[in-house]
Design a protein around this motif. Structure first.
Motif, PDB file in Angstrom:
ATOM      1  N   GLN A  48       0.538  -1.415  -0.129  1.00  0.00           N
ATOM      2  CA  GLN A  48      -0.102  -0.190  -0.027  1.00  0.00           C
ATOM      3  C   GLN A  48       0.943   1.758   0.296  1.00  0.00           C
ATOM      4  O   GLN A  48       0.616   2.345  -0.831  1.00  0.00           O
ATOM      5  N   ILE A  49       1.596   1.050   0.814  1.00  0.00           N
ATOM      6  CA  ILE A  49       3.189   2.414   0.893  1.00  0.00           C
ATOM      7  C   ILE A  49       3.518   2.871  -0.859  1.00  0.00           C
ATOM      8  O   ILE A  49       3.397   3.383  -1.160  1.00  0.00           O
ATOM      9  N   ARG A  50       4.217   1.239  -1.344  1.00  0.00           N
ATOM     10  CA  ARG A  50       4.717   1.046  -2.697  1.00  0.00           C
ATOM     11  C   ARG A  50       3.378   1.887  -3.745  1.00  0.00           C
ATOM     12  O   ARG A  50       3.405   2.450  -4.529  1.00  0.00           O
ATOM     13  N   ASP A  51       1.860   1.548  -3.725  1.00  0.00           N
ATOM     14  CA  ASP A  51       1.135   2.216  -4.795  1.00  0.00           C
ATOM     15  C   ASP A  51       0.829   3.819  -3.804  1.00  0.00           C
ATOM     16  O   ASP A  51       0.768   5.126  -4.590  1.00  0.00           O
ATOM     17  N   ILE A  52       1.154   4.370  -2.925  1.00  0.00           N
ATOM     18  CA  ILE A  52       0.840   5.554  -2.921  1.00  0.00           C
ATOM     19  C   ILE A  52       2.458   6.710  -3.164  1.00  0.00           C
ATOM     20  O   ILE A  52       2.138   7.581  -3.728  1.00  0.00           O
ATOM     21  N   GLU A  53       3.711   5.558  -2.948  1.00  0.00           N
ATOM     22  CA  GLU A  53       4.745   6.437  -3.613  1.00  0.00           C
ATOM     23  C   GLU A  53       4.599   6.740  -5.935  1.00  0.00           C
ATOM     24  O   GLU A  53       5.339   7.712  -5.384  1.00  0.00           O
ATOM     25  N   ILE A  54       3.427   5.743  -5.513  1.00  0.00           N
ATOM     26  CA  ILE A  54       3.565   5.765  -7.334  1.00  0.00           C
ATOM     27  C   ILE A  54       2.893   6.387  -7.615  1.00  0.00           C
ATOM     28  O   ILE A  54       2.361   7.762  -8.415  1.00  0.00           O
ATOM     29  N   LYS A  55       1.523   7.108  -6.920  1.00  0.00           N
ATOM     30  CA  LYS A  55       0.609   7.677  -7.136  1.00  0.00           C
ATOM     31  C   LYS A  55       1.349   9.285  -6.691  1.00  0.00           C
ATOM     32  O   LYS A  55       1.436  10.630  -7.084  1.00  0.00           O
ATOM     33  N   ILE A  56       2.268   9.666  -6.146  1.00  0.00           N
ATOM     34  CA  ILE A  56       3.244  10.958  -5.381  1.00  0.00           C
ATOM     35  C   ILE A  56       3.841  10.989  -6.605  1.00  0.00           C
ATOM     36  O   ILE A  56       4.346  12.332  -6.907  1.00  0.00           O
ATOM     37  N   ALA A  57       4.730  10.512  -7.490  1.00  0.00           N
ATOM     38  CA  ALA A  57       5.579  10.173  -7.913  1.00  0.00           C
ATOM     39  C   ALA A  57       4.779  10.716  -9.591  1.00  0.00           C
ATOM     40  O   ALA A  57       5.126  11.943  -9.710  1.00  0.00           O
ATOM     41  N   GLN A  58       3.884  10.181  -9.681  1.00  0.00           N
ATOM     42  CA  GLN A  58       2.726  11.140 -10.864  1.00  0.00           C
ATOM     43  C   GLN A  58       2.580  12.450 -10.772  1.00  0.00           C
ATOM     44  O   GLN A  58       2.637  12.843 -11.586  1.00  0.00           O
ATOM     45  N   ILE A  59       1.803  12.768  -9.520  1.00  0.00           N
ATOM     46  CA  ILE A  59       1.926  13.937  -8.920  1.00  0.00           C
ATOM     47  C   ILE A  59       3.208  15.313  -9.427  1.00  0.00           C
ATOM     48  O   ILE A  59       3.135  16.209 -10.751  1.00  0.00           O
ATOM     49  N   GLY A  60       4.171  14.621  -9.280  1.00  0.00           N
ATOM     50  CA  GLY A  60       5.500  15.581  -9.200  1.00  0.00           C
ATOM     51  C   GLY A  60       5.402  15.731 -10.271  1.00  0.00           C
ATOM     52  O   GLY A  60       5.845  16.597 -11.326  1.00  0.00           O
ATOM     53  N   THR A  61       5.434  14.844 -11.189  1.00  0.00           N
ATOM     54  CA  THR A  61       5.920  14.475 -13.113  1.00  0.00           C
ATOM     55  C   THR A  61       4.985  15.222 -13.754  1.00  0.00           C
ATOM     56  O   THR A  61       5.259  15.817 -14.358  1.00  0.00           O
ATOM     57  N   LEU A  62       2.956  15.015 -13.069  1.00  0.00           N
ATOM     58  CA  LEU A  62       2.413  16.401 -14.220  1.00  0.00           C
ATOM     59  C   LEU A  62       3.359  17.653 -13.395  1.00  0.00           C
ATOM     60  O   LEU A  62       2.488  18.535 -14.151  1.00  0.00           O
ATOM     61  N   LEU A  63       3.895  17.582 -12.711  1.00  0.00           N
ATOM     62  CA  LEU A  63       4.178  19.593 -12.455  1.00  0.00           C
ATOM     63  C   LEU A  63       4.701  19.823 -12.392  1.00  0.00           C
ATOM     64  O   LEU A  63       4.811  20.815 -13.248  1.00  0.00           O
ATOM     65  N   LYS A  64       5.869  18.323 -13.008  1.00  0.00           N
ATOM     66  CA  LYS A  64       7.129  19.243 -13.795  1.00  0.00           C
ATOM     67  C   LYS A  64       7.135  18.975 -15.447  1.00  0.00           C
ATOM     68  O   LYS A  64       7.653  20.350 -16.230  1.00  0.00           O
ATOM     69  N   GLY A  65       5.631  18.338 -15.485  1.00  0.00           N
ATOM     70  CA  GLY A  65       4.917  18.891 -17.232  1.00  0.00           C
ATOM     71  C   GLY A  65       5.183  19.882 -17.160  1.00  0.00           C
ATOM     72  O   GLY A  65       4.810  20.828 -18.647  1.00  0.00           O
ATOM     73  N   SER A  66       4.271  20.606 -16.311  1.00  0.00           N
ATOM     74  CA  SER A  66       3.232  21.904 -17.002  1.00  0.00           C
ATOM     75  C   SER A  66       4.167  22.559 -16.469  1.00  0.00           C
ATOM     76  O   SER A  66       4.319  23.397 -17.322  1.00  0.00           O
TER      77      SER A  66
END
Length: 83
Positions: A48-66
């Motif tokens: 579950q923690i790994r799943d959360i880490e993946i979601k946080i990484a996605q957030i970072g990627t979206l922000l960087k892309g923007s």
């Protein structure tokens, strides 16, 4: 959204995706906090923690892309107006 530039539309779309990811993350935390963990294995919690880490990484990627898209468009606008 007709009055918005393509970049603005893209940024808004990325923020929409970001909101969806954050909502999903919030739901994960709610499920994690509301369930009885006496019978949950450490491996399950780690997953579950790994799943959360993946979601946080996605957030970072979206922000960087923007931000990157915005910077690129600004550079193109500057080149276009000076050339």
């Amino acid at each position: 959204m007709e009055d918005l530039s393509l970049l603005q539309q893209n940024v808004l779309e990325k923020y929409k995706k970001l909101a969806q990811v954050l909502h999903s993350l919030d739901e994960t935390f709610k499920k994690f906090n509301s369930s009885d963990h006496s019978d949950v294995s450490p491996e399950s919690i780690l997953q579950q923690i790994r799943d959360i880490e993946i979601k946080i990484a996605q957030i970072g990627t979206l922000l960087k892309g923007s931000v990157y898209s915005l910077i690129l468009q600004r550079r193109q606008q500057i080149k276009g107006s000076s050339g």
